[in-house]
Enzyme design. Structure first.
Site, PDB file in Angstrom:
ATOM      1  N   TRP A  27       3.150  10.085  -7.504  1.00 54.90           N
ATOM      2  CA  TRP A  27       3.414   9.126  -6.422  1.00 54.90           C
ATOM      3  C   TRP A  27       2.443   9.345  -5.259  1.00 54.90           C
ATOM      4  O   TRP A  27       2.019   8.405  -4.611  1.00 54.90           O
ATOM      5  CB  TRP A  27       4.858   9.265  -5.910  1.00 54.90           C
ATOM      6  CG  TRP A  27       5.207   8.301  -4.820  1.00 54.90           C
ATOM      7  CD1 TRP A  27       5.684   7.037  -4.981  1.00 54.90           C
ATOM      8  CD2 TRP A  27       5.087   8.497  -3.406  1.00 54.90           C
ATOM      9  NE1 TRP A  27       5.877   6.441  -3.764  1.00 54.90           N
ATOM     10  CE2 TRP A  27       5.508   7.315  -2.778  1.00 54.90           C
ATOM     11  CE3 TRP A  27       4.660   9.572  -2.621  1.00 54.90           C
ATOM     12  CZ2 TRP A  27       5.529   7.159  -1.396  1.00 54.90           C
ATOM     13  CZ3 TRP A  27       4.671   9.422  -1.242  1.00 54.90           C
ATOM     14  CH2 TRP A  27       5.102   8.231  -0.644  1.00 54.90           C
ATOM     15  N   HIS A  28       2.085  10.621  -5.030  1.00 55.66           N
ATOM     16  CA  HIS A  28       1.232  10.933  -3.886  1.00 55.66           C
ATOM     17  C   HIS A  28      -0.214  10.509  -4.092  1.00 55.66           C
ATOM     18  O   HIS A  28      -0.968  10.419  -3.132  1.00 55.66           O
ATOM     19  CB  HIS A  28       1.298  12.417  -3.562  1.00 55.66           C
ATOM     20  CG  HIS A  28       2.551  12.787  -2.823  1.00 55.66           C
ATOM     21  ND1 HIS A  28       3.728  13.048  -3.475  1.00 55.66           N
ATOM     22  CD2 HIS A  28       2.817  12.886  -1.507  1.00 55.66           C
ATOM     23  CE1 HIS A  28       4.658  13.311  -2.580  1.00 55.66           C
ATOM     24  NE2 HIS A  28       4.142  13.214  -1.378  1.00 55.66           N
ATOM     25  N   GLY A  29      -0.595  10.286  -5.316  1.00 57.40           N
ATOM     26  CA  GLY A  29      -1.963   9.837  -5.529  1.00 57.40           C
ATOM     27  C   GLY A  29      -2.337   9.884  -6.984  1.00 57.40           C
ATOM     28  O   GLY A  29      -1.791  10.676  -7.755  1.00 57.40           O
TER      29      GLY A  29
ATOM     30  N   PHE B 270      -1.701   7.010   0.200  1.00 54.82           N
ATOM     31  CA  PHE B 270      -0.671   7.000  -0.849  1.00 54.82           C
ATOM     32  C   PHE B 270      -0.010   5.653  -1.033  1.00 54.82           C
ATOM     33  O   PHE B 270       0.041   4.878  -0.127  1.00 54.82           O
ATOM     34  CB  PHE B 270       0.371   8.074  -0.540  1.00 54.82           C
ATOM     35  CG  PHE B 270      -0.273   9.384  -0.304  1.00 54.82           C
ATOM     36  CD1 PHE B 270      -1.130   9.898  -1.257  1.00 54.82           C
ATOM     37  CD2 PHE B 270      -0.122  10.040   0.878  1.00 54.82           C
ATOM     38  CE1 PHE B 270      -1.780  11.084  -1.033  1.00 54.82           C
ATOM     39  CE2 PHE B 270      -0.770  11.229   1.106  1.00 54.82           C
ATOM     40  CZ  PHE B 270      -1.597  11.757   0.154  1.00 54.82           C
TER      41      PHE B 270
END
Lengths: 438, 472
Positions: free
Chosen positions: B327-329, B472
């Site tokens: 999800w963060h990248g 993000f």
């Protein structure tokens, strides 16, 4: 409320291997909720759409706390509206002297500008460039940074005894070899022209001891030697690092608040350069005058630190030789290499030739068959005035501004000698040399 | 638009607040007017930096609004199969959009790497806030399908929920059911507004005064080749990053919560002093609470949570943490970062839970901090290889233990570090408790305005400061 908490706890104990998110409902924000209001808000059910039962519970203390916070918030609102109002009312500035750049002006609205995103970007830069009291705010920041122990502001080292230093540019092997290639090419195309090459170190090399503690920078004399070794052997290189390093009173060699060398330093460098170029300076008497003692240079401007003054001196040969200076692109002529009007502006270093120009021709009455071309950056500006007794013409070429064909100039002026004179730091970052012989 | 820009502070915010209070709260006293003003303001806020992708957001809003009504209608008609079909369609659509814009390029790169193919991936810019608003939309659809929230019949409150500018681009991730009531029945008050304004100022200060300056220190360390960094420099650098990311992100959440309060909203807290955690589990109870809650509610528990047998629980945890990382990248270092936490949490739960009760709190705290800091190395490095090189420098493979660079960085930032560490803990509260509450309150009168002026000083003296969490 208690019921709800129990429910949460039950739920969490079921899944406690993961994250217990119950913690946050207990957070007390030191800055916000007074005890009464916090409780009141917690009664808002987190997971249902039922109307909250507000339980008003307040005592005198809470009221006072709210009153203080209200007062504080009101002052904040006043500050913000004042900023908006002043920014709207105060007349826009066109140019920032300290930053040496034009400030963003009120953007014009158009649908195409809106569509490509340039309108919103322009508004952003307009509002920050024209923000009320901007220069005061920037100065305050500098003061805060220094108070907090920062030794580096906007890439400027704050050294000892009010000395400022430019952070040296990176030595990029690839870029340097391209620049050198271009210099060698020019020599190869003009085999008969005597070519000399000098790089001058910056103050951070000569005045190392004045750098902030623990700042260790690359050895510039080594970098200069490496660059010299890459040059075509028929280009005569001149070492000025050693004479500058060995000169007494090194403090006088560089300005405290500017990235340039001083006229004294240029005079020290003149000796080895003249010797290599076959010019006899021993018979010339040089005159030196102080023209300003209130110079605050570019390093002061970029760092916002204006607490020191520098002395500008000019040195020139005392002779009967006459000359005039021609600014080629500008189609302007002048009887002096010095432009004293510049002493009344912020950048007093422009007293030498009035600043940097693409091409400056100095026509002299000297009886000589030598015509010198100096390919240079601004370091040469205080140096070239000392040469007016030895050449029938001196052509100063600044590749950063020069757009024409260098070969044409060489042919037209009948150049016999070329001197490359650069400050190492400019040389490392300057890409304009690479396109010079194109 | 970012909160820490002069455009936001002296133009967008004052105009929006004035309009909202004059037209909505004073003149008409009508929630529909208030919501309309906020919706228009939010759309302008988003379109300001993303004139193209706003179309994508609007399509998402319209699609999910109608599919929500459809799910509700099918359920009310007793047709669960149809409701399920619409629900699955919506999840596929939302994850599909997110996946296409965020992960497609990464996927193609990896396929090319493994199969030695040369498929051209489209070079797409990531729509700002898409990870945040997609998760918000999904919370609505999932809860609606599960019967945990009512359907939203009006499009304006629904669109406002998705696009509400305080939390639109960097969270917190507000679940629909938490805010459904407020969307149509909130009350503004002077008390809430003053709490909101001061909270906003605190967040702005965290971002502008602390995060940006700490970030500059880390960037200078990162600019040095890993082989030349001494051990002390490497630690100083990553400690600065550790503080930077906390102040950056929690500052953003503070601003969001504060702005929400100005308009009468109450968002849940997103951070609770994560760096005083005494276990990794505790850290994740305190860090980005809205994200971990989201994954817990919508992924972990549906997978069976820990009511299943141990191997399945471990698998569930790994899935959740793989997704958290992703999800963060879209990059391997984020995946590793997520799995790193998954593994730490599994170890804590199954191997150390008994041991940990006997270890002194100080030791647990120190170990947790070191583990979190190591995590940030993976998070901050541009590539996985760089992360391992940096870790090497931290643990002895560096040029030396300490050198001139580390002394210089320490000497010129020691005050910043002390202030940063102090502000990352609730220590100031214990200090405030030692004084009379009256005098603490009086101090607040000048403290927030001074903080705001400092923010303006820092904001104007910087020209470029995008939020870290924009990635993000």
């Amino acid at each position: 409320m208690i019921e709800q908490k129990n429910k949460n706890n039950r739920r969490n104990s079921e899944y406690d291997s993961f994250i217990n998110s119950d913690g946050y409902s207990e957070i007390e924000l030191g800055i916000s909720d007074a005890p009464g209001s916090a409780k009141k808000q917690r009664t808002e059910p987190a997971r249902s759409s039922v109307a909250p039962k507000s339980k008003k519970k307040s005592n005198k203390e809470d009221k006072n706390a709210n009153y203080y916070l209200l007062l504080s918030a009101s002052i904040c609102v006043v500050i913000i509206f004042l900023c908006s109002f002043l920014t709207l009312v105060i007349k826009d500035k066109e140019y920032s002297e300290n930053e040496k750049r034009y400030l963003a002006q009120k953007p014009l609205f158009s649908f195409s500008a809106l569509a490509d995103g340039s309108f919103t970007k322009d508004v952003e830069s307009y509002l920050s460039d024209q923000f009320a009291g901007r220069s005061l705010l920037v100065r305050t920041r500098t003061a805060i940074d220094i108070f907090a122990g920062k030794k580096e502001i906007n890439g400027i080292y704050i050294g000892k005894k009010h000395r400022l230093f430019e952070k040296p540019n990176k030595y990029d092997e690839k870029e340097i070899s391209e620049t050198v290639k271009s210099i060698n090419e020019l020599k190869n195309n003009n085999q008969k022209i005597r070519t000399f090459f000098t790089l001058v170190p910056d103050s951070s090399y000569i005045l190392k001891d004045y750098l902030p503690n623990n700042v260790i920078l690359p050895d510039q004399s080594k970098q200069i030697k490496t660059i010299y070794s890459k040059l075509n052997k028929s280009i005569k290189t001149i070492d000025v690092c050693t004479p500058l390093k060995n000169a007494g009173e090194p403090e006088r060699l560089y300005y405290k608040t500017d990235h340039h060398w001083t006229t004294s330093a240029a005079q020290i460098a003149l000796e080895p350069i003249a010797k290599q170029m076959g010019v006899n300076i021993s018979k010339t008497a040089f005159k030196t005058f102080a023209v300003s003692n209130k110079f605050k240079g570019t390093l002061a401007a970029s760092s916002g630190l204006f607490n020191a003054n520098d002395l500008i001196e000019i040195t020139y040969p005392e002779s009967k030789q006459e000359y005039y200076v021609e600014y080629v692109d500008e189609e302007k002529k002048s009887a002096s290499v010095f432009d004293y009007n510049k002493l009344n502006t912020k950048n007093q270093y422009e007293v030498f030739f009035g600043g940097n120009f693409a091409q400056i021709d100095i026509e002299t009455t000297v009886k000589s068959d030598k015509v010198l071309m100096v390919i240079k950056d601004s370091y040469a500006n205080c140096f070239v005035p000392m040469l007016t007794d030895y050449y029938s013409e001196i052509v100063m070429l600044d590749p950063r501004y020069f757009q024409g064909s260098i070969e044409d100039v060489i042919k037209k002026e009948g150049v016999t000698d070329i001197l490359w004179l650069y400050n190492l730091n400019t040389f490392l970052a300057d890409s304009s040399i690479r396109t010079l012989s194109e | 638009m970012v909160f820490s820009s002069s455009t936001f502070l002296i133009a967008f915010l004052p105009i929006t607040v004035l309009l909202y209070y004059l037209a909505g709260v004073k003149l008409t006293k009508n929630i529909k007017v208030k919501n309309f003003i906020l919706l228009i303001a939010s759309l302008i806020f988003y379109a300001w930096g993303e004139p193209v992708y706003i179309v994508l957001m609007i399509i998402s809003i319209i699609f999910n609004f109608y599919i929500g009504k459809d799910i509700d209608a099918s359920k009310k008609a007793g047709n669960t199969a149809l409701a399920k079909r619409s629900f699955v369609f919506s999840i596929v659509f939302n994850l599909g959009v997110l996946g296409f814009f965020k992960y497609f390029g990464f996927l193609i790169d990896n396929i090319n790497g493994v199969l030695h193919t040369h498929i051209q991936a489209p070079q797409l810019a990531l729509p700002i806030g898409i990870s945040f608003y997609t998760f918000q939309i999904m919370s609505y659809v999932i809860d609606l399908y599960r019967g945990e929230t009512e359907v939203q019949e009006r499009i304006i409150p629904f669109a406002l929920y998705i696009s509400l500018f305080p939390q639109l681009i960097a969270g917190p991730i507000v679940k629909y059911k938490d805010i459904a009531y407020q969307l149509e029945h909130r009350k503004e008050s002077l008390n809430k507004a003053s709490q909101g304004i001061t909270r906003f100022v605190v967040g702005l200060a965290k971002k502008l005064i602390l995060a940006n300056t700490l970030g500059a220190v880390y960037s200078s360390v990162q600019a040095t080749p890993a082989s030349k960094i001494s051990t002390a420099t490497a630690w100083l650098g990553i400690i600065c990053y550790t503080l930077q990311i906390y102040f950056d992100f929690s500052g953003y959440s503070d601003m969001a919560i504060g702005l929400g309060k100005i308009f009468g909203f109450k968002f849940n807290e997103n951070f609770n002093y994560p760096y005083i955690a005494d276990s990794v589990t505790d850290f994740w109870r305190r860090w980005h609470i809205s994200l971990s809650t989201w994954f817990k509610e919508y992924v972990y528990i549906p997978l069976g949570g820990n009511r299943k047998k141990t191997p399945r629980v471990i698998l569930n945890l790994l899935i959740v943490w793989l997704l958290t990382g992703l999800w963060h990248g879209a990059a391997w270092n984020f995946i590793i970062w997520g799995l790193y936490y998954g593994i730490l949490l599994i170890i804590e739960k199954y191997l150390l839970s008994k041991v940990l009760t006997k270890v002194p709190r100080a030791v647990k705290h120190a170990v947790t901090l070191v583990l979190v800091i190591i995590g940030w190395v993976f998070f901050s490095a541009p590539t996985l290889g760089e992360a391992f090189k940096y870790l090497g420098a931290m643990f002895g493979a560096g040029a030396s233990f300490a050198d001139a660079q580390s002394s210089y960085i320490f000497g010129s930032n020691v005050i910043l570090l002390i202030i940063g560490i102090f502000c990352a803990t609730p220590l100031y509260k214990s200090i405030a408790d030692k004084f009379k509450p009256e005098s603490v309150d009086r101090l607040k009168i000048i403290a927030f305005p001074i903080l705001l002026i400092l923010c303006i000083v820092f904001m104007i003296s910087e020209t470029y400061n995008p939020f870290l969490y924009f990635r993000f």
